[in-house]
Design a protein around this motif. Structure first.
Motif, PDB file in Angstrom:
ATOM      1  N   MET A  68     -16.309   9.791   9.848  1.00 21.34           N
ATOM      2  CA  MET A  68     -15.771   8.815  10.681  1.00 21.34           C
ATOM      3  C   MET A  68     -14.880   9.536  11.738  1.00 21.34           C
ATOM      4  O   MET A  68     -14.495  10.734  11.379  1.00 21.34           O
ATOM      5  N   ALA A  69     -14.879   9.073  13.015  1.00 18.07           N
ATOM      6  CA  ALA A  69     -14.213   9.842  14.075  1.00 18.07           C
ATOM      7  C   ALA A  69     -12.556   9.838  13.676  1.00 18.07           C
ATOM      8  O   ALA A  69     -12.258   8.892  13.088  1.00 18.07           O
ATOM      9  N   SER A  70     -11.941  10.619  14.082  1.00 18.68           N
ATOM     10  CA  SER A  70     -10.565  10.713  13.931  1.00 18.68           C
ATOM     11  C   SER A  70     -10.007  10.585  15.524  1.00 18.68           C
ATOM     12  O   SER A  70     -10.402  11.363  16.282  1.00 18.68           O
ATOM     13  N   ALA A  71      -8.955   9.953  15.894  1.00 15.36           N
ATOM     14  CA  ALA A  71      -8.341   9.859  16.813  1.00 15.36           C
ATOM     15  C   ALA A  71      -7.327  11.063  17.017  1.00 15.36           C
ATOM     16  O   ALA A  71      -6.678  11.667  16.465  1.00 15.36           O
ATOM     17  N   ASN A  72      -7.532  11.735  18.503  1.00 17.32           N
ATOM     18  CA  ASN A  72      -6.939  12.832  18.844  1.00 17.32           C
ATOM     19  C   ASN A  72      -5.377  12.583  18.919  1.00 17.32           C
ATOM     20  O   ASN A  72      -5.013  11.632  19.718  1.00 17.32           O
ATOM     21  N   THR A  73      -4.381  13.409  18.057  1.00 19.46           N
ATOM     22  CA  THR A  73      -3.037  13.044  17.967  1.00 19.46           C
ATOM     23  C   THR A  73      -2.604  13.309  19.402  1.00 19.46           C
ATOM     24  O   THR A  73      -1.439  12.799  19.528  1.00 19.46           O
ATOM     25  N   SER A  74      -3.131  14.126  20.492  1.00 19.66           N
ATOM     26  CA  SER A  74      -2.653  14.396  21.597  1.00 19.66           C
ATOM     27  C   SER A  74      -2.511  13.084  22.567  1.00 19.66           C
ATOM     28  O   SER A  74      -2.246  13.112  23.717  1.00 19.66           O
ATOM     29  N   TRP A  75      -3.311  12.451  22.382  1.00 18.93           N
ATOM     30  CA  TRP A  75      -3.689  11.017  23.167  1.00 18.93           C
ATOM     31  C   TRP A  75      -2.654  10.037  23.253  1.00 18.93           C
ATOM     32  O   TRP A  75      -1.849  10.161  22.063  1.00 18.93           O
ATOM     33  N   SER A  76      -2.249   9.713  24.189  1.00 19.08           N
ATOM     34  CA  SER A  76      -1.449   8.680  24.393  1.00 19.08           C
ATOM     35  C   SER A  76      -1.713   7.123  24.335  1.00 19.08           C
ATOM     36  O   SER A  76      -3.005   6.994  24.253  1.00 19.08           O
ATOM     37  N   GLU A  77      -1.101   6.246  24.460  1.00 18.61           N
ATOM     38  CA  GLU A  77      -1.374   4.954  24.015  1.00 18.61           C
ATOM     39  C   GLU A  77      -2.120   4.487  25.400  1.00 18.61           C
ATOM     40  O   GLU A  77      -3.023   3.668  25.345  1.00 18.61           O
ATOM     41  N   GLU A  78      -1.848   5.147  26.748  1.00 15.45           N
ATOM     42  CA  GLU A  78      -2.792   4.649  27.704  1.00 15.45           C
ATOM     43  C   GLU A  78      -4.241   4.986  27.449  1.00 15.45           C
ATOM     44  O   GLU A  78      -5.174   4.417  28.255  1.00 15.45           O
ATOM     45  N   ASN A  79      -4.355   6.083  26.752  1.00 14.21           N
ATOM     46  CA  ASN A  79      -5.993   6.308  26.443  1.00 14.21           C
ATOM     47  C   ASN A  79      -6.679   5.199  25.700  1.00 14.21           C
ATOM     48  O   ASN A  79      -7.977   5.047  25.811  1.00 14.21           O
ATOM     49  N   PHE A  80      -5.877   4.314  24.987  1.00 13.40           N
ATOM     50  CA  PHE A  80      -6.307   3.151  24.230  1.00 13.40           C
ATOM     51  C   PHE A  80      -5.910   2.005  24.498  1.00 13.40           C
ATOM     52  O   PHE A  80      -6.091   0.841  24.033  1.00 13.40           O
ATOM     53  N   SER A  81      -5.507   1.654  25.958  1.00 11.11           N
ATOM     54  CA  SER A  81      -4.866   0.486  26.410  1.00 11.11           C
ATOM     55  C   SER A  81      -5.890  -0.380  27.527  1.00 11.11           C
ATOM     56  O   SER A  81      -6.713   0.520  28.456  1.00 11.11           O
ATOM     57  N   CYS A  82      -6.182  -1.396  27.409  1.00 13.97           N
ATOM     58  CA  CYS A  82      -6.841  -2.533  28.347  1.00 13.97           C
ATOM     59  C   CYS A  82      -5.981  -2.396  29.560  1.00 13.97           C
ATOM     60  O   CYS A  82      -4.817  -2.703  29.632  1.00 13.97           O
ATOM     61  N   SER A  83      -6.626  -2.184  30.614  1.00 17.40           N
ATOM     62  CA  SER A  83      -5.847  -2.349  31.993  1.00 17.40           C
ATOM     63  C   SER A  83      -5.811  -3.670  32.453  1.00 17.40           C
ATOM     64  O   SER A  83      -5.000  -4.044  33.421  1.00 17.40           O
ATOM     65  N   ILE A  84      -6.033  -4.681  31.702  1.00 19.66           N
ATOM     66  CA  ILE A  84      -5.757  -5.954  31.809  1.00 19.66           C
ATOM     67  C   ILE A  84      -4.515  -6.564  31.294  1.00 19.66           C
ATOM     68  O   ILE A  84      -3.611  -7.047  31.880  1.00 19.66           O
ATOM     69  N   GLY A 108     -18.143   2.455  33.753  1.00 18.19           N
ATOM     70  CA  GLY A 108     -17.503   3.327  32.747  1.00 18.19           C
ATOM     71  C   GLY A 108     -16.215   2.894  32.480  1.00 18.19           C
ATOM     72  O   GLY A 108     -15.207   3.914  31.811  1.00 18.19           O
ATOM     73  N   HIS A 109     -15.677   1.814  32.995  1.00 14.35           N
ATOM     74  CA  HIS A 109     -14.374   1.507  32.498  1.00 14.35           C
ATOM     75  C   HIS A 109     -14.420   0.213  31.250  1.00 14.35           C
ATOM     76  O   HIS A 109     -15.443  -0.335  30.997  1.00 14.35           O
ATOM     77  N   ASN A 110     -13.277   0.336  30.361  1.00 16.04           N
ATOM     78  CA  ASN A 110     -13.047  -0.200  29.351  1.00 16.04           C
ATOM     79  C   ASN A 110     -12.102  -1.317  29.390  1.00 16.04           C
ATOM     80  O   ASN A 110     -10.999  -1.067  29.896  1.00 16.04           O
ATOM     81  N   PHE A 111     -12.378  -2.534  28.705  1.00 16.21           N
ATOM     82  CA  PHE A 111     -11.514  -3.586  28.570  1.00 16.21           C
ATOM     83  C   PHE A 111     -11.882  -4.309  27.131  1.00 16.21           C
ATOM     84  O   PHE A 111     -12.811  -4.011  26.626  1.00 16.21           O
ATOM     85  N   CYS A 112     -10.619  -5.197  26.846  1.00 14.14           N
ATOM     86  CA  CYS A 112     -10.826  -5.993  25.658  1.00 14.14           C
ATOM     87  C   CYS A 112     -12.129  -6.777  26.141  1.00 14.14           C
ATOM     88  O   CYS A 112     -11.985  -7.523  27.222  1.00 14.14           O
ATOM     89  N   ARG A 113     -12.669  -7.191  24.975  1.00 12.25           N
ATOM     90  CA  ARG A 113     -13.898  -8.136  25.318  1.00 12.25           C
ATOM     91  C   ARG A 113     -13.290  -9.587  25.733  1.00 12.25           C
ATOM     92  O   ARG A 113     -13.921 -10.183  26.914  1.00 12.25           O
ATOM     93  N   THR A 114     -12.269 -10.045  25.247  1.00  8.53           N
ATOM     94  CA  THR A 114     -11.649 -11.288  25.668  1.00  8.53           C
ATOM     95  C   THR A 114     -11.141 -11.395  26.888  1.00  8.53           C
ATOM     96  O   THR A 114     -11.082 -12.086  27.864  1.00  8.53           O
ATOM     97  N   CYS A 115     -10.458 -10.041  27.511  1.00  6.07           N
ATOM     98  CA  CYS A 115      -9.837  -9.775  28.396  1.00  6.07           C
ATOM     99  C   CYS A 115     -10.694  -9.878  29.661  1.00  6.07           C
ATOM    100  O   CYS A 115     -10.535 -10.613  30.674  1.00  6.07           O
ATOM    101  N   ILE A 116     -11.864  -9.236  29.682  1.00  6.59           N
ATOM    102  CA  ILE A 116     -12.885  -9.201  30.841  1.00  6.59           C
ATOM    103  C   ILE A 116     -13.598 -10.484  30.820  1.00  6.59           C
ATOM    104  O   ILE A 116     -13.930 -11.014  31.888  1.00  6.59           O
ATOM    105  N   THR A 117     -13.740 -11.085  29.701  1.00  4.88           N
ATOM    106  CA  THR A 117     -14.534 -12.223  29.711  1.00  4.88           C
ATOM    107  C   THR A 117     -13.853 -13.540  30.291  1.00  4.88           C
ATOM    108  O   THR A 117     -14.327 -14.314  31.327  1.00  4.88           O
ATOM    109  N   LYS A 118     -12.520 -13.517  30.310  1.00  4.36           N
ATOM    110  CA  LYS A 118     -11.407 -14.392  30.936  1.00  4.36           C
ATOM    111  C   LYS A 118     -11.403 -14.071  32.403  1.00  4.36           C
ATOM    112  O   LYS A 118     -11.324 -14.978  33.117  1.00  4.36           O
TER     113      LYS A 118
END
Length: 239
Positions: A1-17, A31-41
């Motif tokens: 199982m992958a493990s989250a890099n502890t040096s990453w901040s919340e920005e790395n895992f935040s939806c820009s919407i 190559g940009h990531n969004f919550c499925r609900t956010c991009i759908t709306k």
């Protein structure tokens, strides 16, 4: 199982919407990531389908699949953030029985599992149907010692006749003719009584100290008087 890099901040895992940690993240062709609900709306409200970050236009509405790898990392990051935000157990507080390493403060105790849980480890009891039926109470230490050995119920009552803790079943059966009160109520009464006794003992101690001081002062004065009388006698040639 992958493990989250502890040096990453919340920005790395935040939806820009929604600006929150990803929930079922999807990735666009650019190559940009969004919550499925956010991009759908977002696309539901647009005439043309484009990426909210790069403004890249798509001829047809993309059929996006959840990015399972990013979803797993975001979930682990969210869990680690919640753990960091929880307080570590302090003296006189109840620790989480599940935590390994640094123990966090328990927020609930389960009378079925006989285990105390921090907020993170309590989550299954709030989600799983079978665990939702378990009785949760305010954090309690030594849970096994607080359970009735006969009925496997919490000892939350006090029999004033037998002067012992009992459960509800005990009160209705073996102690049905005895005066029984909630354990918390009896605890308050006994605590108040002990406080009164302690105050009386402290007063007795202070009175005893004062008496001893008076005796010492009397002895000291008597000795001073005797020394003075002897000195006067020497001067007058009586000694």
């Amino acid at each position: 199982m992958a493990s989250a890099n502890t040096s990453w901040s919340e920005e790395n895992f935040s939806c820009s919407i929604c600006l929150d940690v990803f929930n079922s993240p999807v990735t666009t062709a650019c190559g940009h990531n969004f919550c499925r609900t956010c991009i759908t709306k977002f696309w539901d409200e647009q005439v043309q389908y484009k990426c909210p970050v790069s403004n890249k236009r798509f001829d047809i509405r993309p059929d996006l699949q959840v990015n399972t790898f990013l979803s797993e990392l975001a979930a682990q990051f969210g869990t680690s953030v919640r753990v960091k935000e929880q307080p570590c157990v302090q003296p006189a507080e109840v620790p989480c029985d599940v935590c390994t390493g640094t123990q966090l403060k328990a927020v609930k105790s389960c009378l079925v599992c006989l285990i105390s849980y921090c907020q993170t480890h309590l989550e299954p009891h709030q989600r799983v149907a079978g665990l939702k039926k378990h009785r949760l109470v305010e954090p309690m230490d030594r849970l096994e010692d607080r359970m009735c050995k006969k009925h496997d119920r919490l000892l939350e009552l006090f029999c004033q006749t037998e002067q012992e803790c009992v459960c509800q079943f005990c009160a209705e059966a073996d102690h049905n003719s005895h005066p029984v009160v909630p354990l918390k109520e009896e605890y308050k009464v006994k605590t108040a009584r002990l406080g009164k006794i302690e105050a009386e003992v402290q007063q007795m101690i202070q009175e005893r100290k004062l008496k001893i001081k008076e005796i010492k002062d009397t002895v000291k004065r008597s000795k001073a008087d005797a020394d003075r009388e002897i000195a006067d006698g020497v001067k007058q040639g009586r000694f």
